[in-house]
Design a protein around this motif. Sequence first.
Motif, mmCIF file in Angstrom:
data_model
loop_
_atom_site.group_PDB
_atom_site.id
_atom_site.type_symbol
_atom_site.label_atom_id
_atom_site.label_comp_id
_atom_site.label_asym_id
_atom_site.label_seq_id
_atom_site.Cartn_x
_atom_site.Cartn_y
_atom_site.Cartn_z
ATOM 1 N N ALA A 23 0.836 -1.198 0.000
ATOM 2 C CA ALA A 23 0.000 0.000 0.000
ATOM 3 C C ALA A 23 0.876 1.255 0.000
ATOM 4 O O ALA A 23 0.599 2.220 -0.722
ATOM 5 C CB ALA A 23 -0.931 -0.018 1.212
ATOM 6 N N GLU A 24 1.941 1.213 0.781
ATOM 7 C CA GLU A 24 2.868 2.360 0.823
ATOM 8 C C GLU A 24 3.612 2.519 -0.488
ATOM 9 O O GLU A 24 3.726 3.614 -1.024
ATOM 10 C CB GLU A 24 3.887 2.156 1.950
ATOM 11 N N GLU A 25 4.141 1.399 -0.987
ATOM 12 C CA GLU A 25 4.954 1.453 -2.200
ATOM 13 C C GLU A 25 4.163 1.912 -3.419
ATOM 14 O O GLU A 25 4.693 2.575 -4.304
ATOM 15 C CB GLU A 25 5.536 0.058 -2.515
ATOM 16 N N HIS A 26 2.890 1.516 -3.474
ATOM 17 C CA HIS A 26 2.101 1.757 -4.691
ATOM 18 C C HIS A 26 0.958 2.746 -4.480
ATOM 19 O O HIS A 26 0.094 2.879 -5.348
ATOM 20 C CB HIS A 26 1.539 0.431 -5.213
ATOM 21 N N GLY A 27 0.939 3.407 -3.352
ATOM 22 C CA GLY A 27 -0.159 4.338 -3.068
ATOM 23 C C GLY A 27 -1.504 3.643 -3.182
ATOM 24 O O GLY A 27 -2.457 4.176 -3.741
ATOM 25 N N ALA A 28 -1.565 2.428 -2.651
ATOM 26 C CA ALA A 28 -2.760 1.595 -2.855
ATOM 27 C C ALA A 28 -3.698 1.644 -1.650
ATOM 28 O O ALA A 28 -3.265 1.802 -0.508
ATOM 29 C CB ALA A 28 -2.327 0.153 -3.120
ATOM 30 N N LEU A 29 -4.965 1.500 -1.950
ATOM 31 C CA LEU A 29 -5.995 1.364 -0.921
ATOM 32 C C LEU A 29 -5.955 -0.068 -0.414
ATOM 33 O O LEU A 29 -6.109 -1.012 -1.190
ATOM 34 C CB LEU A 29 -7.365 1.663 -1.546
ATOM 35 N N ARG A 30 -5.729 -0.246 0.887
ATOM 36 C CA ARG A 30 -5.631 -1.604 1.448
ATOM 37 C C ARG A 30 -6.952 -1.997 2.091
ATOM 38 O O ARG A 30 -7.472 -1.267 2.942
ATOM 39 C CB ARG A 30 -4.508 -1.650 2.495
ATOM 40 N N LEU A 31 -7.491 -3.129 1.676
ATOM 41 C CA LEU A 31 -8.770 -3.607 2.203
ATOM 42 C C LEU A 31 -8.536 -4.896 2.982
ATOM 43 O O LEU A 31 -8.332 -5.963 2.400
ATOM 44 C CB LEU A 31 -9.757 -3.826 1.050
ATOM 45 N N THR A 32 -8.517 -4.763 4.303
ATOM 46 C CA THR A 32 -8.241 -5.876 5.222
ATOM 47 C C THR A 32 -9.495 -6.124 6.062
ATOM 48 O O THR A 32 -9.754 -5.374 7.010
ATOM 49 C CB THR A 32 -7.038 -5.525 6.130
ATOM 50 N N PRO A 33 -10.290 -7.147 5.749
ATOM 51 C CA PRO A 33 -11.560 -7.346 6.459
ATOM 52 C C PRO A 33 -11.407 -7.436 7.975
ATOM 53 O O PRO A 33 -12.277 -6.931 8.710
ATOM 54 C CB PRO A 33 -12.100 -8.661 5.889
ATOM 55 N N ASP A 34 -10.313 -8.051 8.454
ATOM 56 C CA ASP A 34 -10.136 -8.178 9.909
ATOM 57 C C ASP A 34 -10.196 -6.817 10.603
ATOM 58 O O ASP A 34 -10.672 -6.711 11.726
ATOM 59 C CB ASP A 34 -8.788 -8.836 10.239
ATOM 60 N N GLU A 35 -9.706 -5.789 9.944
ATOM 61 C CA GLU A 35 -9.680 -4.464 10.573
ATOM 62 C C GLU A 35 -11.078 -3.851 10.652
ATOM 63 O O GLU A 35 -11.265 -2.830 11.303
ATOM 64 C CB GLU A 35 -8.749 -3.535 9.789
ATOM 65 N N TRP A 36 -12.016 -4.460 9.960
ATOM 66 C CA TRP A 36 -13.400 -3.983 9.987
ATOM 67 C C TRP A 36 -14.274 -4.887 10.846
ATOM 68 O O TRP A 36 -15.196 -4.413 11.512
ATOM 69 C CB TRP A 36 -13.953 -3.928 8.557
ATOM 70 N N MET A 37 -14.010 -6.185 10.835
ATOM 71 C CA MET A 37 -14.839 -7.117 11.600
ATOM 72 C C MET A 37 -14.798 -6.797 13.093
ATOM 73 O O MET A 37 -15.839 -6.763 13.739
ATOM 74 C CB MET A 37 -14.378 -8.569 11.375
ATOM 75 N N LEU A 38 -13.603 -6.560 13.628
ATOM 76 C CA LEU A 38 -13.508 -6.321 15.080
ATOM 77 C C LEU A 38 -14.242 -5.049 15.497
ATOM 78 O O LEU A 38 -15.104 -5.104 16.363
ATOM 79 C CB LEU A 38 -12.041 -6.271 15.524
ATOM 80 N N PRO A 39 -13.957 -3.882 14.873
ATOM 81 C CA PRO A 39 -14.677 -2.680 15.294
ATOM 82 C C PRO A 39 -16.189 -2.751 15.029
ATOM 83 O O PRO A 39 -16.979 -2.250 15.822
ATOM 84 C CB PRO A 39 -14.059 -1.563 14.449
ATOM 85 N N LEU A 40 -16.597 -3.383 13.937
ATOM 86 C CA LEU A 40 -18.028 -3.399 13.608
ATOM 87 C C LEU A 40 -18.788 -4.442 14.404
ATOM 88 O O LEU A 40 -19.902 -4.182 14.864
ATOM 89 C CB LEU A 40 -18.235 -3.671 12.114
ATOM 90 N N PHE A 41 -18.226 -5.635 14.535
ATOM 91 C CA PHE A 41 -18.998 -6.750 15.100
ATOM 92 C C PHE A 41 -18.342 -7.408 16.304
ATOM 93 O O PHE A 41 -18.942 -8.274 16.924
ATOM 94 C CB PHE A 41 -19.237 -7.824 14.025
ATOM 95 N N GLY A 42 -17.088 -7.049 16.591
ATOM 96 C CA GLY A 42 -16.423 -7.586 17.773
ATOM 97 C C GLY A 42 -15.989 -9.034 17.646
ATOM 98 O O GLY A 42 -15.531 -9.624 18.605
ATOM 99 N N GLU A 43 -16.164 -9.624 16.476
ATOM 100 C CA GLU A 43 -15.737 -11.016 16.297
ATOM 101 C C GLU A 43 -15.357 -11.265 14.841
ATOM 102 O O GLU A 43 -15.665 -10.464 13.958
ATOM 103 C CB GLU A 43 -16.820 -11.990 16.758
ATOM 104 N N ALA A 44 -14.711 -12.416 14.631
ATOM 105 C CA ALA A 44 -14.123 -12.673 13.311
ATOM 106 C C ALA A 44 -15.141 -13.113 12.272
ATOM 107 O O ALA A 44 -15.044 -12.760 11.105
ATOM 108 C CB ALA A 44 -13.029 -13.733 13.433
ATOM 109 N N GLU A 45 -16.142 -13.864 12.674
ATOM 110 C CA GLU A 45 -17.049 -14.432 11.677
ATOM 111 C C GLU A 45 -18.451 -13.843 11.738
ATOM 112 O O GLU A 45 -18.989 -13.402 10.730
ATOM 113 C CB GLU A 45 -17.109 -15.961 11.812
#
Length: 174
Positions: A23-45
Amino acid sequence: MTTLFLMVGLPGAGKTTRARQLAEEHGALRLTPDEWMLPLFGEAEADGKRDVLEGRMLWLALEAIKVGTNVVVDYGCWSRHERSAIRWLAEAEGARFRMIYLPLDAETQRARITDRWATAAGETFPMTEADILHGWAQFEEPDAAELERGAISGPPPGWVSWREWAATRWPSFT
Ligand SMILES: Nc1ncnc2c1ncn2[C@@H]1O[C@H](COP(=O)(O)OP(=O)(O)OP(=O)(O)O)[C@@H](O)[C@H]1O
Ligand SMILES: [Mg+2]
C-alpha cells in the motif's frame, strides 16, 4: 496501469504485513476485512457477516481501480475459484492483477500466531489449534499455472460468468 494486488496465504503467513508495504509502495488502498470485523462486530465471523463485508469490499476495490487507484485486497483467498473470480473482475476493468502468495510452514505459523496474540491482541483474533488445522485442510495452494498467470479458466459448471459466481459467493457484491 492500475493494479489490484491479491494477498493469498494461511493465517500468520504475513499477508497484512506485506499488504501494508504494498500500500505504501504503490499508493494503494488496502482492504483488510479483519480491521473492519472487530470494530463493527467484535468477532471474526459473526454469522456470515464476513462474506457480506468482503462482497462490499470487492465492489469498492473495483470502484477504486475504475478511478485509477491501486488496491490491495487482503483476504486469505484460500479457494482457487475466489482467486479466479477476483482476477477476472479486475482484468475486466482493465486493471493488472498481481497475486501475492506467501507460503509458510506449520511451525512458523504457530510461532507467529502465538507471538502476535501476545503483542497485538487488540488487532487480532484468538486462534485455536482447530482453526489452524481447518485452514490447512481448506487451503487450495496456488499451483504453477496460477502463479504464472496462465489463461484464466471459465467459471465452474452451472455458472454463466465469474461475475455471477462472485455475486453468489459474496452476496453483497452486486
Ligand atoms: N516475513 C516475516 N518474517 C517474520 N515475521 C513476520 C513476517 N511477516 C509477518 N510476520 C509476523 O507474523 C505475524 C503474522 O503476520 P500477519 O498479521 O501479517 O499475517 P496474516 O497473513 O495477515 O495473518 P491473518 O491471516 O491471520 O490475518 C505478525 O506478528 C507479523 O509481525
Ligand atoms: Mg491479516
